[in-house]
Structure formats: structure tokens, C-alpha cells
Design a protein around this motif. Sequence first.
Motif, PDB file in Angstrom:
ATOM      1  N   HIS A  74      39.137  19.812   9.148  1.00 42.05           N
ATOM      2  CA  HIS A  74      37.851  20.140   8.514  1.00 42.05           C
ATOM      3  C   HIS A  74      36.705  19.921   9.503  1.00 42.05           C
ATOM      4  CE1 HIS A  74      34.681  19.123   5.205  1.00 42.05           C
ATOM      5  NE2 HIS A  74      34.598  20.385   5.590  1.00 42.05           N
ATOM      6  N   HIS A  75      36.723  18.768  10.191  1.00 38.12           N
ATOM      7  CA  HIS A  75      35.665  18.461  11.159  1.00 38.12           C
ATOM      8  C   HIS A  75      35.765  19.358  12.404  1.00 38.12           C
ATOM      9  CE1 HIS A  75      33.579  14.842   9.537  1.00 38.12           C
ATOM     10  NE2 HIS A  75      34.667  14.762   8.811  1.00 38.12           N
ATOM     11  N   MET A  76      36.981  19.682  12.836  1.00 35.76           N
ATOM     12  CA  MET A  76      37.143  20.573  13.990  1.00 35.76           C
ATOM     13  C   MET A  76      36.578  21.953  13.683  1.00 35.76           C
ATOM     14  SD  MET A  76      38.587  19.090  16.644  1.00 35.76           S
ATOM     15  CE  MET A  76      39.404  20.369  17.612  1.00 35.76           C
ATOM     16  N   LEU A  77      36.839  22.454  12.497  1.00 37.22           N
ATOM     17  CA  LEU A  77      36.315  23.758  12.086  1.00 37.22           C
ATOM     18  C   LEU A  77      34.793  23.745  12.069  1.00 37.22           C
ATOM     19  CD1 LEU A  77      36.815  26.629  10.991  1.00 37.22           C
ATOM     20  CD2 LEU A  77      37.003  25.631   8.704  1.00 37.22           C
ATOM     21  N   ALA A  81      33.329  26.138  14.943  1.00 35.70           N
ATOM     22  CA  ALA A  81      32.899  27.424  14.384  1.00 35.70           C
ATOM     23  C   ALA A  81      31.610  27.323  13.579  1.00 35.70           C
ATOM     24  CB  ALA A  81      34.008  28.001  13.500  1.00 35.70           C
ATOM     25  N   GLY A  82      31.092  26.107  13.431  1.00 37.07           N
ATOM     26  CA  GLY A  82      29.861  25.929  12.664  1.00 37.07           C
ATOM     27  C   GLY A  82      30.042  26.225  11.184  1.00 37.07           C
ATOM     28  N   VAL A  83      31.269  26.054  10.695  1.00 39.25           N
ATOM     29  CA  VAL A  83      31.572  26.358   9.293  1.00 39.25           C
ATOM     30  C   VAL A  83      31.832  25.054   8.553  1.00 39.25           C
ATOM     31  CG1 VAL A  83      33.161  27.499   7.710  1.00 39.25           C
ATOM     32  CG2 VAL A  83      32.578  28.583   9.885  1.00 39.25           C
ATOM     33  N   ASP A  84      31.120  24.835   7.481  1.00 37.68           N
ATOM     34  CA  ASP A  84      31.323  23.640   6.672  1.00 37.68           C
ATOM     35  C   ASP A  84      31.956  24.049   5.341  1.00 37.68           C
ATOM     36  OD1 ASP A  84      31.327  21.091   5.735  1.00 37.68           O
ATOM     37  OD2 ASP A  84      29.190  20.997   5.266  1.00 37.68           O
TER      38      ASP A  84
END
Length: 320
Positions: A74-77, A81-84
Motif C-alpha cells: 500500500h505504501h509502495m504504491l 505512483a502517487g496513488v492512495d
Amino acid sequence: MEADIFEYHKEEDTVDIKSFQEEKQKLIQPTALKDPKLAKLKEALVNWINSTLKPEHIVVQSLEEDLYDGLVLHHMLSRLAGVDVPVEEMALTSPAQIRKLGLVLEELDQRLGLQDDSRIKWNVKLIHNKDLLATIHLLVAMVRSFQPDLDLPPNVNVEVIVMEVSKSGIKSDVQTEVLTDEREAGPESLMKSEKEDPIEKLLKLEAHKVNTVKKAILYFVNQNMQKLGLQVADMDKQFADGVILLLLIGQLEGFFVPLCDFNLTPVNHSEMVHNVTLALDLLDTLGLKVSSVDPQDIVSQDVTATLKVLYALFKKHTGK
């Protein structure tokens, strides 16, 4: 009553068998787990994750044990990619973890351009079950997509056992699984090998040459620590808790690290990691790039890691 219990267990056993029927499972051969190339690939991926998540103070030690609940992915994404993805930060139960993983992997697959299921070598079940093969395939795909300039060990292959359960029985076969290929050996890889870290080069030399450099660095450290009334005798052990390292950085750079920012007398592993992480962050802020050093390495008294950090300070302040 006994008959009911028997029927209940018989029904459960039937469901368990059916859940595996017509499903292929891949397991890395136990002997392949000792392959040095696989070990280097795992290490490179762990270092990549830790460097990416360093600002969030998230430290990964094991690809199998630390990624299954979706927190790290989740944190890597978010970082890459700037996606939360709107999911809970901490998923404590298995159903919550599976739900979180599903949402995170769905978004990741889209970002990786892998809507075709036949090309995807991982899924929620495999990642949540701590499947090393699936986890590595996912991370390699993420590196290729989000940080293609990162050099991973090329041509890493492992032998896997492919098992398929059917009504007629269990079929098994041994195959070779490709984890990385030539594309991982970027044009910079040769340049990097030529520009190998000086400490790593040093440690390949004769023991007396290594000791000579160690003594020079230790002399440099003690010259500066004497001003604080301190002396270092054992380079590895005395830097492991991060205290002397923080004091040395402050002494050399002419600033005082507030005592409220670190643990002056650390009593446990997490306090030591906190201190060393702060020290490495300070070095990074000062523009001193120390390659492939994780706070855990210093705390665990890794000679190479400790020397890399001290050599960076030694070189800056002596010009040698």
C-alpha cells in the motif's frame, strides 16, 4: 451425535480437496532457496523497498513475512505512483488483510498494465499466503515499471515444483522459472561494477591492509570524540546503538543533535534502530550518500555497513 460429527468432517474434507482441484501450484525447490543469485535478488528488492519507504520509517527484513498483509505494498504504491488506495492503515484480521490486498493489487495491476490475467504471476491468495515466488514476480514487475533504471541481478532462474491436483490424483513436474533476464543488466551495470564502493573493494584485500585503513578511521574518530571526553575502542559494537555516531556527526558538522530527538541510553532494538535511522537521515541531508546501508545493518554490527558510514565522514573531513 457421532454420526453428525463424522458427516461434518467428511463434508469439510471434500470442500478442501475441491478447492485445490485443477489448480496448479508452484513451489521453489528447497535446494534452489540457497542459490546465491536468488539471495542477491532478494537482498536487492529488500534494499529497494527500504530506500523507497525510508521517509516513512518502514523497514522490511523479509519478503515473505513483511508483505503479506498489504501494508508495505500500500505504501509502495503511494510512494511510487502517487496513488492512495482508500483502505485501513492496519489490517489486523485475515479477512481485512485479504480485502486490503485485493484493492491494492487491483490498482497495482492496472498501473503495471497487466489487465490480462494470463500474464499475472501473483494474486491475493498467493501474496497473503507468503508465497515467495509470487512476491518476487510482483516486486520485479514493480521495479521494471516504476524504477526501470534500478539494476537488479540479471538472469536469475530457480527450479520450481509444479503440482496439479485433479480427481485422478496429484501430478508434479520440475520446471525452471525465470525471475529476471538480460533486461535487468542495464548499461550502467558495468559502470557500477567499475565504480564499486571503495569499502567493498577494501574488504577484498589482504587482512593487514584492511586493518591499516580501520586503524586510520578509528584514529580519526577518536581525535574528534576526545573533545567530548569519549573514546572508541571497538568500531562495530560501539556504533551499533547510534549514540556515538550521532555525537560524531554533530561534532564534525558543528551542530548539536537535541537530546529529545534520540535515545541517549537506548535499552532495546527499536531505540537503537531509531538512533541509527536519524544518523543516516542526517548524513543524507548533509549530502553524504552512503550506498546500500540499512539501519538494521549498523545495529547488527555489520562491519561493511559501519565502515561505509565512517569512511564517508572520514573522506569528507580529511580529503583522503
